[in-house]
Design a protein around this motif. Structure first.
Motif: not given
Length: 143
Positions: A95-111
Motif C-alpha cells: 500500500g506504500k508509494t515507492i518513496d514511502e517504502a524506501s524509508e522502511i529500514d531494519g529498525e522499522d521491522i524490529v519495531q
C-alpha cells in the motif's frame, strides 16, 4: 494408550515452542509459524535479492499499481528471524508509494516485530536491504 514416541515428540515440540516464545514473543512466533507473505510470486514487477553475512538469502517480490506496492511476497532459505523479518518487510511495504517504502529500514521491522533477539536483528536489516533492492530494480525499469 498413548504411544511413548509420540508423547516424547509432543514434549520436545512444546519445549521448542516455549523457547521460541521466550526468544521472540507470542506474536512473532505466530508469524514465524504462519507467515502471511511467504510465496514465490509469479511475474513480479521487481525482485530484490540479498544475501547476508550469516549466509541467509532473502528475496522480496513486488507488484506495483499506479506507483504503489499492491502486492509483496518473499522467499528465504534462512532462519526463523529471516522469515519473520521478510514477512514484516512485506507487510510494511504493501500500500506504500515507492518513496514511502524506501524509508522502511531494519529498525522499522524490529519495531513491528516487537521482540527479536539482539543477535538476530541483522535479519531485519537484511530484509530491509532486499526490499530496497526490489525498489531500486523497479526504478531502474522505469528509466
Amino acid at each position: 494408550m498413548t504411544d511413548p514416541f509420540n508423547s516424547l515428540l509432543s514434549t520436545i515440540q512444546q519445549k521448542c515452542d516455549d523457547t521460541a516464545v521466550d526468544m521472540f514473543g507470542k506474536e512473532t512466533t505466530s508469524r514465524w509459524k504462519n507467515p502471511s507473505f511467504a510465496a514465490i510470486m509469479e511475474n513480479p514487477d521487481s525482485v530484490g535479492d540479498m544475501k547476508g553475512t550469516c549466509g541467509d538469502c532473502i528475496k522480496i517480490f513486488l507488484k506495483f499499481d499506479n506507483n504503489k506496492i499492491y502486492k509483496a511476497s518473499f522467499f528465504t532459505d534462512g532462519c526463523g528471524a529471516s522469515i519473520v523479518s521478510a514477512d514484516a518487510a512485506c507487510e510494511l511495504s504493501c500500500g506504500k508509494t515507492i518513496d514511502e517504502a524506501s524509508e522502511i529500514d531494519g529498525e522499522d521491522i524490529v519495531q513491528l516485530l516487537g521482540k527479536i533477539p539482539e543477535d538476530k536483528k541483522h535479519c531485519a536489516h537484511l530484509a530491509s536491504s532486499a526490499l530496497q533492492e526490489a525498489l531500486g530494480s523497479w526504478l531502474k525499469k522505469q528509466g
